[in-house]
Write a protein that holds these residues in place. Structure first.
Motif, PDB file in Angstrom:
ATOM      1  N   UNK A  40      35.582  49.793  35.087  1.00 10.93           N
ATOM      2  CA  UNK A  40      34.291  50.444  34.797  1.00 10.93           C
ATOM      3  C   UNK A  40      33.704  49.916  33.494  1.00 10.93           C
ATOM      4  N   UNK A  41      34.535  49.725  32.479  1.00 10.45           N
ATOM      5  CA  UNK A  41      34.059  49.162  31.211  1.00 10.45           C
ATOM      6  C   UNK A  41      33.537  47.743  31.412  1.00 10.45           C
ATOM      7  N   UNK A  42      34.229  46.965  32.252  1.00  4.99           N
ATOM      8  CA  UNK A  42      33.779  45.597  32.512  1.00  4.99           C
ATOM      9  C   UNK A  42      32.438  45.585  33.225  1.00  4.99           C
ATOM     10  N   UNK A  43      32.237  46.491  34.177  1.00  2.00           N
ATOM     11  CA  UNK A  43      30.942  46.554  34.879  1.00  2.00           C
ATOM     12  C   UNK A  43      29.829  46.928  33.909  1.00  2.00           C
ATOM     13  N   UNK A  44      30.090  47.906  33.055  1.00  2.61           N
ATOM     14  CA  UNK A  44      29.059  48.341  32.113  1.00  2.61           C
ATOM     15  C   UNK A  44      28.717  47.252  31.099  1.00  2.61           C
ATOM     16  N   UNK A  70      52.328  47.558  30.924  1.00  7.02           N
ATOM     17  CA  UNK A  70      51.561  47.110  29.770  1.00  7.02           C
ATOM     18  C   UNK A  70      51.183  45.642  29.919  1.00  7.02           C
ATOM     19  N   UNK A  71      52.150  44.826  30.353  1.00  5.40           N
ATOM     20  CA  UNK A  71      51.892  43.394  30.512  1.00  5.40           C
ATOM     21  C   UNK A  71      50.820  43.151  31.570  1.00  5.40           C
ATOM     22  N   UNK A  72      50.929  43.815  32.719  1.00  2.00           N
ATOM     23  CA  UNK A  72      49.937  43.624  33.783  1.00  2.00           C
ATOM     24  C   UNK A  72      48.557  44.076  33.310  1.00  2.00           C
ATOM     25  N   UNK A  73      48.486  45.197  32.623  1.00  2.00           N
ATOM     26  CA  UNK A  73      47.203  45.694  32.136  1.00  2.00           C
ATOM     27  C   UNK A  73      46.569  44.710  31.160  1.00  2.00           C
ATOM     28  N   UNK A  74      47.361  44.185  30.215  1.00  8.70           N
ATOM     29  CA  UNK A  74      46.818  43.265  29.220  1.00  8.70           C
ATOM     30  C   UNK A  74      46.360  41.953  29.863  1.00  8.70           C
ATOM     31  N   UNK A  75      47.069  41.498  30.879  1.00 10.41           N
ATOM     32  CA  UNK A  75      46.657  40.273  31.564  1.00 10.41           C
ATOM     33  C   UNK A  75      45.314  40.484  32.260  1.00 10.41           C
ATOM     34  N   UNK A  76      45.163  41.612  32.949  1.00  8.29           N
ATOM     35  CA  UNK A  76      43.885  41.905  33.598  1.00  8.29           C
ATOM     36  C   UNK A  76      42.786  42.040  32.550  1.00  8.29           C
ATOM     37  N   UNK A  77      43.086  42.713  31.460  1.00  6.67           N
ATOM     38  CA  UNK A  77      42.092  42.899  30.400  1.00  6.67           C
ATOM     39  C   UNK A  77      41.622  41.561  29.842  1.00  6.67           C
ATOM     40  N   UNK A 127      41.840  38.582  31.298  1.00  8.48           N
ATOM     41  CA  UNK A 127      41.151  37.823  32.344  1.00  8.48           C
ATOM     42  C   UNK A 127      39.710  38.313  32.508  1.00  8.48           C
ATOM     43  N   UNK A 128      39.489  39.621  32.444  1.00  9.42           N
ATOM     44  CA  UNK A 128      38.133  40.147  32.537  1.00  9.42           C
ATOM     45  C   UNK A 128      37.291  39.715  31.334  1.00  9.42           C
ATOM     46  N   UNK A 129      37.914  39.700  30.161  1.00  3.32           N
ATOM     47  CA  UNK A 129      37.192  39.248  28.968  1.00  3.32           C
ATOM     48  C   UNK A 129      36.793  37.784  29.104  1.00  3.32           C
ATOM     49  N   UNK A 130      37.714  36.948  29.591  1.00  2.00           N
ATOM     50  CA  UNK A 130      37.400  35.527  29.778  1.00  2.00           C
ATOM     51  C   UNK A 130      36.294  35.338  30.811  1.00  2.00           C
ATOM     52  N   UNK A 131      36.338  36.123  31.891  1.00  2.00           N
ATOM     53  CA  UNK A 131      35.285  36.004  32.910  1.00  2.00           C
ATOM     54  C   UNK A 131      33.932  36.410  32.339  1.00  2.00           C
ATOM     55  N   UNK A 132      33.919  37.459  31.529  1.00  2.00           N
ATOM     56  CA  UNK A 132      32.655  37.899  30.931  1.00  2.00           C
ATOM     57  C   UNK A 132      32.114  36.855  29.950  1.00  2.00           C
ATOM     58  N   UNK A 162      60.412  43.028  45.026  1.00  2.00           N
ATOM     59  CA  UNK A 162      61.019  42.353  43.876  1.00  2.00           C
ATOM     60  C   UNK A 162      60.023  42.025  42.769  1.00  2.00           C
ATOM     61  N   UNK A 163      58.739  41.914  43.112  1.00  3.27           N
ATOM     62  CA  UNK A 163      57.779  41.502  42.095  1.00  3.27           C
ATOM     63  C   UNK A 163      56.421  42.136  42.345  1.00  3.27           C
ATOM     64  N   UNK A 164      55.637  42.154  41.279  1.00  2.00           N
ATOM     65  CA  UNK A 164      54.248  42.596  41.334  1.00  2.00           C
ATOM     66  C   UNK A 164      53.368  41.370  41.139  1.00  2.00           C
ATOM     67  N   UNK A 165      52.484  41.096  42.101  1.00  7.50           N
ATOM     68  CA  UNK A 165      51.560  39.968  41.997  1.00  7.50           C
ATOM     69  C   UNK A 165      50.207  40.494  41.511  1.00  7.50           C
ATOM     70  N   UNK A 166      49.714  39.900  40.455  1.00  5.94           N
ATOM     71  CA  UNK A 166      48.428  40.276  39.870  1.00  5.94           C
ATOM     72  C   UNK A 166      47.515  39.060  39.966  1.00  5.94           C
ATOM     73  N   UNK A 167      46.391  39.209  40.678  1.00  9.00           N
ATOM     74  CA  UNK A 167      45.453  38.104  40.863  1.00  9.00           C
ATOM     75  C   UNK A 167      44.067  38.547  40.394  1.00  9.00           C
ATOM     76  N   UNK A 168      43.473  37.765  39.504  1.00  6.93           N
ATOM     77  CA  UNK A 168      42.113  38.025  39.026  1.00  6.93           C
ATOM     78  C   UNK A 168      41.290  36.778  39.324  1.00  6.93           C
ATOM     79  N   UNK A 169      40.258  36.953  40.149  1.00  9.27           N
ATOM     80  CA  UNK A 169      39.446  35.808  40.556  1.00  9.27           C
ATOM     81  C   UNK A 169      37.966  36.130  40.351  1.00  9.27           C
ATOM     82  N   UNK A 170      37.227  35.158  39.822  1.00  6.96           N
ATOM     83  CA  UNK A 170      35.780  35.305  39.708  1.00  6.96           C
ATOM     84  C   UNK A 170      35.106  34.194  40.503  1.00  6.96           C
TER      85      UNK A 170
END
Length: 398
Positions: free
Chosen positions: A279-283, A306-313, A315-320, A337-345
């Motif tokens: 929501x912050x990124x959209x605004x 924490x690591x997944x959140x910071x990576x998404x954060x 990545x959103x900053x870089x996209x902006x 066994x793992x969590x996959x986190x993908x951020x694509x623009x």
């Protein structure tokens, strides 16, 4: 001390510099005198005048070489400029009134022009070429005109070579300085990112260790019929946990930048706060951003979240920053066994330079800290992709 000795001419290597300067002046002078002696009678000047001109057109080169070896001020270098001007004046006098300019004198003139252009004195080097151009234009004697044209042409080539050498050396120096500056910034950013990671992991691990100490103490006091040996062991577990917590805080205390007065302490973010982050990124960017979740959702170790959140954060900053207005998809895939986190623009994709920025390096640092991996690059169909794979089990966190 070494620089003072070198500049004075008597330090380590000073004798070699003095000898080089002496040879640079005396060898052309000897060649010029020998050329005059074997040339024959001089129609427009006597032998004595010709010999003096031969020395005047060659010996100042030694002063130019000596000044260049000892190093001088970066401004108007008198120690090199005045001898060069004197040598050039001698060459002009030897050519026009007396007709006694030697090949060695021409070589010394070219050397002076090149030396001045190489140290960035191109205007002064150009001044040394101008008299020969004038002589070539106004002289009525064929031989003098030919010699003047030859010297002007060769001197221009020498000046151009010196300027090219100077520009290349300056460019290399600037490139090395910029590279060192970039490396320093990169190292500083990496250290700062590692410090922030250490602080966050410290908070998470400190919570677990504190829980161990509390549970051990609670078990010792509430377990009915606990043997004395068991109580002693529970007490030892609690003491060991508290000691480990104290040591960890002491070792990592230097990295805790939030210890300053007035800093607000807040719980570390996790995947539960991703919707607020989107929501912050959209605004902020005014673009579309959506969250896609697949697989059985489960609570993960706090360090992983924490690591997944910071990576998404990040990545959103870089996209902006690099793809303003681009739509962004954030995808979480929960696995056994793992969590996959993908951020694509759907922006323009990676920068042409291909050099990773501080944000990408920080994301890799975070992923590797918890035993995961991170890949970045162009996405299929266009845009930029950040993909992290993080372990989901708490024992995978190192």
């Amino acid at each position: 001390m070494g620089e003072e000795r070198q500049a004075s001419g008597w330090g380590y290597g000073g004798l070699d510099e003095r000898m080089r300067a002496v040879l640079a002046g005396c060898v052309p002078a000897g060649l010029a005198v020998g050329e005059l002696l074997v040339r024959g009678p001089l129609p427009r000047s006597g032998l004595a005048v010709a010999l003096l001109l031969a020395l005047a057109t060659t010996l100042p080169l030694g002063l130019v070489v000596r000044a260049g070896a000892s190093g001088g001020p970066r401004g108007f270098d008198v120690a090199r400029t005045l001898p060069a001007l004197a040598l050039s004046a001698g060459c002009v006098l030897a050519l026009v009134p007396f007709g006694a300019l030697t090949v060695a004198g021409i070589g010394a003139q070219l050397s002076c022009v090149y030396a001045l252009a190489r140290i960035g004195r191109a205007p002064v080097a150009g001044v040394l070429v101008v008299p020969y151009v004038v002589i070539a234009l106004v002289s009525h004697e064929q031989v003098t005109r030919v010699v003047a044209v030859l010297v002007a042409t060769l001197a221009s080539a020498a000046a151009a070579t010196g300027v090219t050498r100077h520009v290349r050396r300056t460019a290399l120096a600037h490139s090395a300085t910029e590279q060192a500056f970039a490396d320093t910034l990169l190292a500083h950013a990496a250290r700062g990112e590692r410090a922030r990671i250490a602080r966050e992991l410290h908070d998470v691990v400190a919570h677990h260790i504190s829980m161990i100490a509390v549970q051990a103490e609670h078990a010792r006091l509430t377990t009915a019929g606990l043997p004395a040996e068991g109580a002693t062991r529970f007490l030892a577990i609690g003491d060991t946990a508290r000691t480990a917590l104290t040591e960890m805080r002491r070792l990592l205390g230097v990295l805790r930048e939030d210890a300053e007065t007035g800093v607000q302490r807040r719980p570390q973010p996790g995947l539960g706060q991703l919707l607020e982050l989107l929501d912050e990124a959209r605004d902020a960017a005014g673009s579309r951003a959506r969250l896609i979740v697949s697989g059985p959702v489960a609570a993960l170790d706090p360090g992983i979240e924490v690591t997944a959140y910071r990576i998404v954060q990040e990545a959103l900053t870089n996209a902006r920053r690099h793809a303003p207005g681009a739509a962004v998809d954030v995808e979480l895939r929960y696995g056994e066994r793992e969590l996959a986190v993908r951020i694509r623009d759907n922006g323009p994709g990676p920068a042409p330079s291909g050099t990773p920025g501080h944000g990408l390096l920080g994301m890799r640092e975070r992923a590797s800290t918890v035993g995961g991996t991170l890949r970045t690059g162009p996405a299929a169909g266009g845009g930029f992709l950040v993909e992290a794979r993080l372990p989901v089990h708490a024992e995978a966190v190192v």
